[in-house]
Motif scaffolding. Structure first.
Motif, PDB file in Angstrom:
ATOM      1  N   TYR A  54       9.007  10.492   7.178  1.00  0.00           N
ATOM      2  CA  TYR A  54       8.483  10.279   5.818  1.00  0.00           C
ATOM      3  C   TYR A  54       9.267   9.198   5.075  1.00  0.00           C
ATOM      4  O   TYR A  54       8.750   8.581   4.167  1.00  0.00           O
ATOM      5  N   THR A  77       2.698   1.324   8.039  1.00  0.00           N
ATOM      6  CA  THR A  77       3.689   2.296   7.574  1.00  0.00           C
ATOM      7  C   THR A  77       3.561   3.628   8.322  1.00  0.00           C
ATOM      8  O   THR A  77       2.614   3.830   9.092  1.00  0.00           O
ATOM      9  N   GLN A  78       4.486   4.521   8.003  1.00  0.00           N
ATOM     10  CA  GLN A  78       4.426   5.879   8.568  1.00  0.00           C
ATOM     11  C   GLN A  78       3.103   6.551   8.209  1.00  0.00           C
ATOM     12  O   GLN A  78       2.548   7.319   8.993  1.00  0.00           O
ATOM     13  N   TRP A  79       2.574   6.210   6.993  1.00  0.00           N
ATOM     14  CA  TRP A  79       1.321   6.845   6.543  1.00  0.00           C
ATOM     15  C   TRP A  79       0.150   6.386   7.405  1.00  0.00           C
ATOM     16  O   TRP A  79      -0.804   7.133   7.623  1.00  0.00           O
ATOM     17  N   ASP A  80       0.212   5.154   7.910  1.00  0.00           N
ATOM     18  CA  ASP A  80      -0.850   4.673   8.800  1.00  0.00           C
ATOM     19  C   ASP A  80      -0.839   5.462  10.107  1.00  0.00           C
ATOM     20  O   ASP A  80      -1.877   5.838  10.631  1.00  0.00           O
ATOM     21  N   ILE A  82       0.462   8.443  10.514  1.00  0.00           N
ATOM     22  CA  ILE A  82       0.093   9.833  10.194  1.00  0.00           C
ATOM     23  C   ILE A  82      -1.435   9.947  10.092  1.00  0.00           C
ATOM     24  O   ILE A  82      -2.042  10.888  10.593  1.00  0.00           O
ATOM     25  N   SER A  83      -2.072   8.936   9.498  1.00  0.00           N
ATOM     26  CA  SER A  83      -3.531   9.051   9.371  1.00  0.00           C
ATOM     27  C   SER A  83      -4.210   8.927  10.739  1.00  0.00           C
ATOM     28  O   SER A  83      -5.215   9.575  10.992  1.00  0.00           O
TER      29      SER A  83
END
Ligand SMILES: Cc1cc2nc3c(=O)[nH]c(=O)nc-3n(C[C@H](O)[C@H](O)[C@H](O)COP(=O)(O)OP(=O)(O)OC[C@H]3O[C@@H](n4cnc5c(N)ncnc54)[C@H](O)[C@@H]3O)c2cc1C
Length: 393
Positions: A54, A77-80, A82-83
């Motif tokens: 995160y 990013t990490q969010w990419d 994660i998605s």
């Protein structure tokens, strides 16, 4: 056989790069000498793959050029990631300090990547040894000769990782190719790796093998607070792996066991409250029993708390909380999670990952001189650099 893109290395960065390049309409071939894709993903995170974090930030990476990693890390990013895994309904959890692990097995991450490769018709050739790479000065094509065929490509991506765990297919291939094409390669060394103690210290601490304790470990102005683990060879555990990336031979490491407890104040408080207990009981309420009997001699341990002088208390505290030790070496690439150093970022574009010297030649992932801390940062670097290169292929 002519390809638009050949990627050497079917690990984390190579697969991500292949998927994103194929998504953009490129015809992609991935070559690997191993018999399976993503072997390090499979063995990572104790079998549960710590696939990102995160709290990804450039400060969590070591490189001669601290700025190099910024562009890719902010664009993918990490969010990419994660998605992506959420799209496949991967079940995951945060273990500690933002580290995301699969609830199930690491194989689920490899399966996601392979499903994506299938969806975009990516060809993956395993058990394939690359014997020669040439660049044609006129056509600017790369020819890649393998044990069974010769391929031509407009663009060549080197995603062969670092040197850790040679039994899993790690090789210095990427560094050799970089040198062959005249690129600078910085000295490499094992990182995120357990320490080995001198023979004398090994004998001294061998009875502690298996003991794990929360600690602050520092060296060269860096410090980490997590568990350490005594092993038969020396020291391991997350705090030790982290500090190993900052340690140089002959450096001492300073260890504060249970930094969450101010030991002097803790013992003084017991004294003030009129405790009738022995020192041993008090110390065993803070540290593992084996550690207590190792660090303090039996006679002192049997003293009543009330009988201890201030100087004794300070000395006892120093044994646990100002402990210094000089590792004799690390366990090396045999057990290291990553390699420090590698292909110098000076000659690579941080936006496209193309070599400034050799048009059409790209380096991504761990083969580059970018090394993350423990905690999912190295995979995030692999995903981000693979993604960024793919946008430029
Ligand atoms: C035990 C262990 C646990 C780890 N756990 C984590 C974790 O939980 N989280 C984290 O973020 N990082 C972890 N890492 C680090 C992480 O695995 C790497 O940083 C990451 O895999 C690097 O990706 P890469 O694509 O650059 O290289 P790799 O994933 O290593 O892929 C390189 C590929 O190139 C292939 N190759 C090598 N040489 C050749 C050649 N000559 N010809 C053809 N193919 C070749 C290899 O077979 C491999 O498939 C761990 C590493 C280890 C060793």
């Amino acid at each position: 056989m002519k390809q638009q893109v050949i990627i050497i290395g079917a690990g984390a960065s190579g697969l991500m790069c292949a998927i994103e390049a194929a998504k953009r309409g490129k015809n992609v071939l991935v070559i690997d000498h191993a018999n399976k894709v993503g072997k390090k993903i499979l063995m990572s995170g104790g079998g549960r793959c710590n696939f990102t974090n995160y709290y990804v930030a450039p400060e969590k990476f070591l490189s001669q050029n601290a700025h190099f990693c910024k562009s890719a890390l902010t664009r993918y990013t990490q969010w990419d990631f994660i998605s992506l895994v959420e799209r496949y309904q991967l079940q995951y959890h945060e273990k500690t300090l933002g580290q995301l692990f699969c609830n199930g097995k690491s194989k689920e991450i490899v399966d996601i990547l392979l499903d994506e490769c299938k969806a975009y018709n990516i060809t993956i050739k395993l058990n394939t040894k690359v014997t020669k790479i040439n660049k044609n000065a006129q056509t600017e094509n790369f020819s890649v000769t393998t044990n069974d065929c010769q391929y031509l490509a407009d663009k060549l991506v080197i995603a062969t990782g670092g040197l850790s765990i040679p039994t899993m297919g790690a090789s210095g291939f990427g560094y050799d190719i970089a040198r062959e094409f005249g690129l600078k390669v910085l000295p490499t060394r094992a990182a995120l790796v357990p320490f080995v103690l001198s023979e004398k210290d090994k004998r001294l601490y061998s009875e502690l093998a298996g003991v794990s304790v929360f600690a602050n470990v520092s060296c060269n102005q860096m410090s980490f607070e997590e568990n350490i683990l005594f092993t038969h060879r020396g020291l391991s555990g997350p705090a030790i792996l982290q500090i190993s990336s900052f340690w140089q031979p002959k450096d001492h490491i300073t260890v504060t066991l249970r930094p969450d407890i101010a030991l002097v104040e803790y013992i003084l408080k017991q004294q003030k409250e009129g405790s009738k207990q022995q020192l041993k009981t008090i110390l065993e309420s803070v540290f593992p029993k084996r550690l207590v009997s190792h660090f303090v001699d039996e006679k002192l341990l049997s003293s009543k708390i009330a009988a201890l002088k201030a100087i004794d208390i300070q000395n006892i505290s120093d044994l646990f909380q100002k402990w210094q030790i000089m590792p004799c070496s690390t366990e090396g690439y045999r057990t290291a999670e990553v390699t420090l150093g590698g292909v110098s970022t000076d000659e690579i574009s941080s936006k496209t990952f193309e070599s400034n010297k050799v048009k059409g030649l790209y380096f991504i992932g761990e083969v580059l001189d970018v090394t993350g801390w423990l905690g999912g940062y190295n995979f995030q670097w692999a995903w981000a650099s693979g993604w960024a290169a793919a946008q430029a292929l």
